[in-house]
Design a protein around this motif. Sequence first.
Motif, PDB file in Angstrom:
ATOM      1  N   LEU A   1       0.830  -1.207   0.000  1.00 25.14           N
ATOM      2  CA  LEU A   1       0.000   0.000   0.000  1.00 25.14           C
ATOM      3  C   LEU A   1       0.866   1.260   0.000  1.00 25.14           C
ATOM      4  CD1 LEU A   1      -2.788   1.431   0.276  1.00 25.14           C
ATOM      5  CD2 LEU A   1      -2.390   1.351   2.725  1.00 25.14           C
ATOM      6  N   ILE A   2       1.905   1.271   0.820  1.00 25.37           N
ATOM      7  CA  ILE A   2       2.798   2.428   0.879  1.00 25.37           C
ATOM      8  C   ILE A   2       3.448   2.654  -0.477  1.00 25.37           C
ATOM      9  CG2 ILE A   2       4.948   3.307   1.888  1.00 25.37           C
ATOM     10  CD1 ILE A   2       4.064   1.847   4.513  1.00 25.37           C
ATOM     11  N   LEU A   3       3.913   1.591  -1.116  1.00 28.25           N
ATOM     12  CA  LEU A   3       4.523   1.732  -2.439  1.00 28.25           C
ATOM     13  C   LEU A   3       3.510   2.224  -3.468  1.00 28.25           C
ATOM     14  CD1 LEU A   3       6.871  -1.373  -2.649  1.00 28.25           C
ATOM     15  CD2 LEU A   3       7.507   1.021  -2.280  1.00 28.25           C
ATOM     16  N   GLU A   4       2.280   1.741  -3.371  1.00 28.85           N
ATOM     17  CA  GLU A   4       1.221   2.186  -4.286  1.00 28.85           C
ATOM     18  C   GLU A   4       1.006   3.696  -4.152  1.00 28.85           C
ATOM     19  OE1 GLU A   4      -3.561   1.660  -4.274  1.00 28.85           O
ATOM     20  OE2 GLU A   4      -2.398  -0.200  -4.187  1.00 28.85           O
ATOM     21  N   VAL A   5       0.947   4.179  -2.931  1.00 28.37           N
ATOM     22  CA  VAL A   5       0.743   5.610  -2.691  1.00 28.37           C
ATOM     23  C   VAL A   5       1.959   6.409  -3.183  1.00 28.37           C
ATOM     24  CG1 VAL A   5       0.438   7.382  -0.916  1.00 28.37           C
ATOM     25  CG2 VAL A   5      -0.879   5.262  -0.803  1.00 28.37           C
ATOM     26  N   ILE A   6       3.166   5.925  -2.884  1.00 28.46           N
ATOM     27  CA  ILE A   6       4.371   6.609  -3.370  1.00 28.46           C
ATOM     28  C   ILE A   6       4.341   6.690  -4.892  1.00 28.46           C
ATOM     29  CG2 ILE A   6       6.883   6.388  -3.641  1.00 28.46           C
ATOM     30  CD1 ILE A   6       6.911   5.209  -0.762  1.00 28.46           C
ATOM     31  N   ASN A   7       3.966   5.613  -5.555  1.00 28.79           N
ATOM     32  CA  ASN A   7       3.892   5.604  -7.018  1.00 28.79           C
ATOM     33  C   ASN A   7       2.893   6.627  -7.539  1.00 28.79           C
ATOM     34  OD1 ASN A   7       5.830   3.592  -7.310  1.00 28.79           O
ATOM     35  ND2 ASN A   7       4.318   1.954  -7.263  1.00 28.79           N
ATOM     36  N   GLU A   8       1.770   6.773  -6.871  1.00 24.31           N
ATOM     37  CA  GLU A   8       0.765   7.751  -7.288  1.00 24.31           C
ATOM     38  C   GLU A   8       1.267   9.181  -7.094  1.00 24.31           C
ATOM     39  OE1 GLU A   8      -2.819   6.807  -5.165  1.00 24.31           O
ATOM     40  OE2 GLU A   8      -2.955   4.833  -6.117  1.00 24.31           O
ATOM     41  N   VAL A   9       1.906   9.458  -5.969  1.00 25.75           N
ATOM     42  CA  VAL A   9       2.383  10.805  -5.664  1.00 25.75           C
ATOM     43  C   VAL A   9       3.564  11.178  -6.562  1.00 25.75           C
ATOM     44  CG1 VAL A   9       3.489  12.232  -3.886  1.00 25.75           C
ATOM     45  CG2 VAL A   9       1.522  10.818  -3.296  1.00 25.75           C
ATOM     46  N   GLN A  10       4.478  10.239  -6.783  1.00 26.00           N
ATOM     47  CA  GLN A  10       5.691  10.527  -7.537  1.00 26.00           C
ATOM     48  C   GLN A  10       5.634  10.103  -8.995  1.00 26.00           C
ATOM     49  OE1 GLN A  10       8.938   8.651  -5.262  1.00 26.00           O
ATOM     50  NE2 GLN A  10       9.700  10.747  -5.156  1.00 26.00           N
ATOM     51  N   ASN A  11       4.592   9.411  -9.413  1.00 25.34           N
ATOM     52  CA  ASN A  11       4.482   8.879 -10.764  1.00 25.34           C
ATOM     53  C   ASN A  11       5.675   7.964 -11.073  1.00 25.34           C
ATOM     54  OD1 ASN A  11       3.164   8.474 -13.180  1.00 25.34           O
ATOM     55  ND2 ASN A  11       4.209  10.176 -14.189  1.00 25.34           N
ATOM     56  N   THR A  12       5.894   6.991 -10.181  1.00 26.33           N
ATOM     57  CA  THR A  12       6.979   6.029 -10.320  1.00 26.33           C
ATOM     58  C   THR A  12       6.396   4.632 -10.445  1.00 26.33           C
ATOM     59  OG1 THR A  12       7.147   5.914  -7.906  1.00 26.33           O
ATOM     60  CG2 THR A  12       8.665   7.406  -9.019  1.00 26.33           C
TER      61      THR A  12
END
Length: 87
Positions: free
Chosen positions: A9-20
């Motif tokens: 979940l944390i990685l999913e959110v980071i990906n959404e915020v940073q577009n990674t």
Amino acid sequence: MSNEKIFALILEVINEVQNTAFSIENVEPDYYLGGELGIDSREMLEIWYEIEKRLSVKVHDYDKRDVYTLKDVIDIFEKQLVVEPAH
């Protein structure tokens, strides 16, 4: 919620915020938020907010201090979910 699900979940959110495209396969829990992941303080605020919203928990600001790695973030939310289970 398991440690691995919180990590995902944390990685999913980071990906959404940073577009990674970080995933459990290419990121280790001991990666530094600002170093290996390149998260700045503004992005971290967005990430905290979004994770809290999705897990229906509130992390106190003092618990967010001295957080440097993904493992630190995982541990905080794991502890919150034991203390304050999501509904």
